[in-house]
Design an enzyme around this catalytic site. Sequence first.
Site, PDB file in Angstrom:
ATOM      1  N   PHE A 139      81.828 -42.038   3.781  1.00 60.28           N
ATOM      2  CA  PHE A 139      80.488 -42.213   3.225  1.00 60.28           C
ATOM      3  C   PHE A 139      80.634 -42.584   1.745  1.00 60.28           C
ATOM      4  O   PHE A 139      81.389 -41.937   1.014  1.00 60.28           O
ATOM      5  CB  PHE A 139      79.719 -40.900   3.375  1.00 60.28           C
ATOM      6  N   TYR A 235      70.274 -31.202   5.474  1.00 61.35           N
ATOM      7  CA  TYR A 235      69.100 -31.883   6.047  1.00 61.35           C
ATOM      8  C   TYR A 235      69.404 -32.694   7.301  1.00 61.35           C
ATOM      9  O   TYR A 235      68.519 -33.312   7.850  1.00 61.35           O
ATOM     10  CB  TYR A 235      68.410 -32.766   5.002  1.00 61.35           C
ATOM     11  N   LYS A 236      70.659 -32.707   7.748  1.00 61.86           N
ATOM     12  CA  LYS A 236      70.985 -33.471   8.952  1.00 61.86           C
ATOM     13  C   LYS A 236      70.858 -32.553  10.166  1.00 61.86           C
ATOM     14  O   LYS A 236      69.762 -32.134  10.490  1.00 61.86           O
ATOM     15  CB  LYS A 236      72.367 -34.100   8.800  1.00 61.86           C
TER      16      LYS A 236
HETATM   17  C1  LIG Z   1      74.722 -37.531   4.265  1.00 62.47           C
HETATM   18  C2  LIG Z   1      76.026 -37.485   3.577  1.00 62.47           C
HETATM   19  C3  LIG Z   1      76.093 -37.183   2.228  1.00 62.47           C
HETATM   20  C4  LIG Z   1      74.828 -36.984   1.448  1.00 62.47           C
HETATM   21  O1  LIG Z   1      75.030 -36.578   0.155  1.00 62.47           O
HETATM   22  P1  LIG Z   1      73.776 -36.154  -0.726  1.00 62.47           P
HETATM   23  O2  LIG Z   1      74.370 -35.673  -1.963  1.00 62.47           O
HETATM   24  O3  LIG Z   1      72.997 -35.144   0.041  1.00 62.47           O
HETATM   25  O4  LIG Z   1      72.922 -37.362  -0.923  1.00 62.47           O
HETATM   26  C5  LIG Z   1      77.341 -37.092   1.626  1.00 62.47           C
HETATM   27  N1  LIG Z   1      78.473 -37.299   2.353  1.00 62.47           N
HETATM   28  C6  LIG Z   1      78.420 -37.610   3.651  1.00 62.47           C
HETATM   29  C7  LIG Z   1      79.684 -37.815   4.419  1.00 62.47           C
HETATM   30  C8  LIG Z   1      77.202 -37.718   4.310  1.00 62.47           C
HETATM   31  O5  LIG Z   1      77.155 -38.039   5.596  1.00 62.47           O
END
Ligand SMILES: *Cc1c(COP(=O)(O)O)cnc(C)c1O
Length: 441
Positions: A139, A235-236
């Site tokens: 990500f 939140y997932k």
């Molecule tokens: C959703 C996700 C994030 C989200 O990071 P935020 O700081 O909440 O925006 C980070 N890393 C991965 C691997 C994700 O899937």
Amino acid sequence: MTSPSADVPALTSRTEALELDARDPLAPLGEQFELPEGVIYLDGNSLGALPRAAPARLARVLREEWGAELIRSWNTAGWIELPARVGDKIARLIGAGPGEVVAADSTSINLYKVLWAAAGLQRSEAPARRVIVSEDTNFPTDLYVAASLCRELDCRLEALEADALPARLAHGDDVAVLLLTHVNYRTGRMHDLAGLTAAAHACGALAVWDLAHSAGAVPVDLRGAGADFAVGCGYKYLNGGPGAPAFVWAAPRHAASARQPLSGWMGHAAPFRFAAEFEPAAGVARFLCGTPPILAMAALECGVDTVLAAEPLGGMSALRARSLRLTGAFAALVDRRAGAWDLRVVSPREPERRGSQVCLVHDAPGGHAYGVVQALTARGVVGDFRAGEPGPRPSPDILRFGFSPLYTRFVDVWDAVERLAGVMASREYEHERFRRRAAVT
Ligand SMILES: *Cc1c(COP(=O)(O)O)cnc(C)c1O
């Protein structure tokens, strides 16, 4: 023991899907959520559905705790305990013990804290180790955070193909930290968390895991794997609400010695002594920084409770079995029903390598993945689109479907593929109104 794949139902009719749901002991868990009539929600991997308990809980926090009790609620309503209390609940889902997890901040910020902590431990033990190894399709925020940390700490980020990781670690005497996301956000491919942690340790590196697409979706055993640090998203699959606090885990062997860079008063051993000198809290609480967002924490607790509600029914391993049946049935139906329209499943077929999502690519010239997702949304099936990357290792545009093992039903799988087939047969994805990109995809 039968392999989980042997158990994937080959759906041949809607009636059969309804019968499977009727027989499913986990089906009542879905009643914990408010989902709009007619919507098939396959995006719980991006934003979990609304727990029914959340609106009343938030109203209580607003009216009674904030409105009536005011500042006394830090004590009387237990606000101050929320990061640790919710952390303890999350711990039960990821193979961690009580007192080992706190809920706080965002995944990005927590990642910065634990990477810094891991690099710091290495710096005092093995200063020659200056490489952070990660995956090139991780990500983006994980790679951005790692890269910025490397600039500050004079380290180097190496982002490699997943298949190249074991060989790199086999020659890893310069590697300080292995930073991986357990389940890939695009493809749904799942790493062998225990195996890669062992490989990292064998070369002297520490293993930091991002559980954003794992917590609440697949069983994780951080302690069993001997991992070093982990972070994850609220939140997932934890259904904590938009922008919910994330979480941090530090292995008990590190929690008392690791330092994190954002020493704030909530991470102090005694915040309300208001001492001039910072003294870190004894355990993982040192990873807290500022005042917890109570409204968001309350919503997150409702979300985590929806997952814990599965404990009497077999917990994460029962949810995992259901998730594999859902994703397996979806992939098989796409092969059969929508395969004619150049849609191809790119998520791993092997259960042990697949998270709780299925991704498709549209192989037709020009690729209409975005339009297909928009046209499907218009038909009430909410999935999402992830743009491909040109780059040295080009990746295709992706249609992504997440299957929450709590509220996705077999009839949703059947109906979603029927509607997908409708979109493909009509080619409505070519319409201008489905091709205009919104700000958030
Ligand atoms: C959703 C996700 C994030 C989200 O990071 P935020 O700081 O909440 O925006 C980070 N890393 C991965 C691997 C994700 O899937």
